[in-house]
Design a protein around this motif. Structure first.
Motif, PDB file in Angstrom:
ATOM      1  N   ALA A   1       0.861  -1.187   0.000  1.00 23.33           N
ATOM      2  CA  ALA A   1       0.000   0.000   0.000  1.00 23.33           C
ATOM      3  C   ALA A   1       0.896   1.235   0.000  1.00 23.33           C
ATOM      4  O   ALA A   1       1.800   1.364   0.822  1.00 23.33           O
ATOM      5  CB  ALA A   1      -0.910  -0.003   1.228  1.00 23.33           C
ATOM      6  N   VAL A   2       0.653   2.129  -0.932  1.00 18.31           N
ATOM      7  CA  VAL A   2       1.406   3.381  -1.016  1.00 18.31           C
ATOM      8  C   VAL A   2       0.980   4.275   0.151  1.00 18.31           C
ATOM      9  O   VAL A   2      -0.197   4.337   0.494  1.00 18.31           O
ATOM     10  CB  VAL A   2       1.145   4.061  -2.382  1.00 18.31           C
ATOM     11  CG1 VAL A   2       1.717   5.459  -2.430  1.00 18.31           C
ATOM     12  CG2 VAL A   2       1.718   3.202  -3.504  1.00 18.31           C
TER      13      VAL A   2
ATOM     14  N   PRO B   1       6.377   5.516  -6.095  1.00 21.28           N
ATOM     15  CA  PRO B   1       7.135   4.443  -6.744  1.00 21.28           C
ATOM     16  C   PRO B   1       7.176   4.628  -8.266  1.00 21.28           C
ATOM     17  O   PRO B   1       6.242   5.152  -8.857  1.00 21.28           O
ATOM     18  CB  PRO B   1       6.342   3.180  -6.403  1.00 21.28           C
ATOM     19  CG  PRO B   1       5.299   3.558  -5.427  1.00 21.28           C
ATOM     20  CD  PRO B   1       5.143   5.036  -5.470  1.00 21.28           C
ATOM     21  N   ASP B   2       8.271   4.170  -8.860  1.00 24.48           N
ATOM     22  CA  ASP B   2       8.382   4.215 -10.311  1.00 24.48           C
ATOM     23  C   ASP B   2       7.493   3.125 -10.912  1.00 24.48           C
ATOM     24  O   ASP B   2       7.058   2.200 -10.215  1.00 24.48           O
ATOM     25  CB  ASP B   2       9.831   4.007 -10.738  1.00 24.48           C
ATOM     26  CG  ASP B   2      10.090   4.444 -12.176  1.00 24.48           C
ATOM     27  OD1 ASP B   2       9.203   5.080 -12.793  1.00 24.48           O
ATOM     28  OD2 ASP B   2      11.176   4.130 -12.692  1.00 24.48           O
ATOM     29  N   PHE B   3       7.217   3.234 -12.188  1.00 28.27           N
ATOM     30  CA  PHE B   3       6.421   2.237 -12.900  1.00 28.27           C
ATOM     31  C   PHE B   3       6.824   2.238 -14.367  1.00 28.27           C
ATOM     32  O   PHE B   3       7.449   3.189 -14.844  1.00 28.27           O
ATOM     33  CB  PHE B   3       4.918   2.507 -12.762  1.00 28.27           C
ATOM     34  CG  PHE B   3       4.510   3.907 -13.156  1.00 28.27           C
ATOM     35  CD1 PHE B   3       4.331   4.264 -14.489  1.00 28.27           C
ATOM     36  CD2 PHE B   3       4.280   4.872 -12.192  1.00 28.27           C
ATOM     37  CE1 PHE B   3       3.940   5.555 -14.862  1.00 28.27           C
ATOM     38  CE2 PHE B   3       3.887   6.171 -12.553  1.00 28.27           C
ATOM     39  CZ  PHE B   3       3.727   6.502 -13.887  1.00 28.27           C
ATOM     40  N   HIS B   4       6.485   1.160 -15.071  1.00 25.97           N
ATOM     41  CA  HIS B   4       6.753   1.011 -16.499  1.00 25.97           C
ATOM     42  C   HIS B   4       5.452   0.614 -17.173  1.00 25.97           C
ATOM     43  O   HIS B   4       4.967  -0.496 -16.977  1.00 25.97           O
ATOM     44  CB  HIS B   4       7.824  -0.050 -16.749  1.00 25.97           C
ATOM     45  CG  HIS B   4       9.118   0.279 -16.088  1.00 25.97           C
ATOM     46  ND1 HIS B   4      10.076   1.065 -16.683  1.00 25.97           N
ATOM     47  CD2 HIS B   4       9.602  -0.045 -14.867  1.00 25.97           C
ATOM     48  CE1 HIS B   4      11.090   1.202 -15.860  1.00 25.97           C
ATOM     49  NE2 HIS B   4      10.832   0.541 -14.747  1.00 25.97           N
TER      50      HIS B   4
ATOM     51  N   GLN C   1       1.662  -3.471  -9.339  1.00 26.84           N
ATOM     52  CA  GLN C   1       2.479  -4.033  -8.274  1.00 26.84           C
ATOM     53  C   GLN C   1       3.158  -2.947  -7.447  1.00 26.84           C
ATOM     54  O   GLN C   1       3.255  -3.062  -6.231  1.00 26.84           O
ATOM     55  CB  GLN C   1       3.520  -4.992  -8.856  1.00 26.84           C
ATOM     56  CG  GLN C   1       2.879  -6.245  -9.435  1.00 26.84           C
ATOM     57  CD  GLN C   1       3.899  -7.178 -10.033  1.00 26.84           C
ATOM     58  OE1 GLN C   1       4.725  -7.713  -9.307  1.00 26.84           O
ATOM     59  NE2 GLN C   1       3.842  -7.363 -11.339  1.00 26.84           N
ATOM     60  N   ALA C   2       3.632  -1.884  -8.097  1.00 28.54           N
ATOM     61  CA  ALA C   2       4.323  -0.800  -7.380  1.00 28.54           C
ATOM     62  C   ALA C   2       3.373  -0.006  -6.492  1.00 28.54           C
ATOM     63  O   ALA C   2       3.754   0.453  -5.416  1.00 28.54           O
ATOM     64  CB  ALA C   2       5.020   0.126  -8.375  1.00 28.54           C
TER      65      ALA C   2
ATOM     66  N   VAL D   1       4.219  11.492  -2.445  1.00 26.62           N
ATOM     67  CA  VAL D   1       2.791  11.175  -2.420  1.00 26.62           C
ATOM     68  C   VAL D   1       2.123  12.039  -1.353  1.00 26.62           C
ATOM     69  O   VAL D   1       2.536  12.034  -0.189  1.00 26.62           O
ATOM     70  CB  VAL D   1       2.563   9.677  -2.123  1.00 26.62           C
ATOM     71  CG1 VAL D   1       1.076   9.355  -2.032  1.00 26.62           C
ATOM     72  CG2 VAL D   1       3.249   8.807  -3.174  1.00 26.62           C
ATOM     73  N   THR D   2       1.096  12.787  -1.762  1.00 29.04           N
ATOM     74  CA  THR D   2       0.398  13.671  -0.816  1.00 29.04           C
ATOM     75  C   THR D   2      -1.037  13.230  -0.538  1.00 29.04           C
ATOM     76  O   THR D   2      -1.679  13.771   0.355  1.00 29.04           O
ATOM     77  CB  THR D   2       0.387  15.123  -1.340  1.00 29.04           C
ATOM     78  OG1 THR D   2      -0.344  15.182  -2.564  1.00 29.04           O
ATOM     79  CG2 THR D   2       1.804  15.652  -1.544  1.00 29.04           C
TER      80      THR D   2
END
Length: 177
Positions: free
Chosen positions: A26-27, A34-37, A125-126, A150-151
């Motif tokens: 959980a963010v 987090p980075d992502f592709h 997943q990120a 992240v806010t």
């Protein structure tokens, strides 16, 4: 991700009342995003760094071809006209880029950038939105400030419910948008 490092959160959300497992952590507010592709509607790879220096409203949705996702994306597209030019609104789903492009054209979506996570499920997943049982993304909203922090985070508990639009919009404004 290897199974040894995969975080699973059983019962983290429901769809039509049925408990589902989310894959990924959980963010948290205050952490770096987090980075992502993912890939865009022109099949170009995209990562978080492509949007560096912008306030981001990131909406994770199961599929643009469902009623709630359609309404949510249209709402954020409308709200985007009131955000500062420094804001980017991203909607991420497992929909194929061709379907996203078709849907955006038919819906007149011009201010939301749709991104597909279908190849790697990297975003899911990120950001902890990958639904294990369905290989779809759960409904969630994240706001990231220009520095990549992240806010705002909302994991919508029931996938068929709408997010709290006003809270997300307020978070974008507080982040500088």
């Amino acid at each position: 991700m290897s199974s040894a490092t995969t975080v699973e959160r059983p019962g983290a959300v429901t769809m039509k009342g049925q408990p589902l497992t989310l894959v990924g952590p959980a963010v948290q507010v205050g952490h770096q995003a987090p980075d992502f592709h993912v890939i865009d509607t022109d099949l170009k790879p995209r990562t978080l760094s492509d949007y560096r220096g912008h306030v981001l409203l990131i909406a994770s949705v199961p599929s643009l071809d469902t009623g709630v996702c359609d309404a949510e994306t249209r709402r954020f597209n409308q709200e985007a006209t009131r955000f500062s030019p420094d804001v980017r609104v991203l909607t991420v789903s497992m929909d194929l880029p061709f379907a996203q492009k078709r849907w955006c054209g038919a819906a007149g979506i011009e201010r939301v950038i749709t991104l597909s996570d279908h190849r790697e499920a990297s975003f899911g997943q990120a950001y902890g939105t990958l639904i294990k049982e369905l290989r779809l993304l759960a409904r969630a909203v994240f706001v990231v400030d220009k520095g990549g922090k992240v806010t705002y985070v909302e994991y919508v508990p029931e996938a068929t419910d709408h997010p709290h639009y006003e809270a997300a919009i307020e978070a974008v404004h507080k982040a500088g948008g």
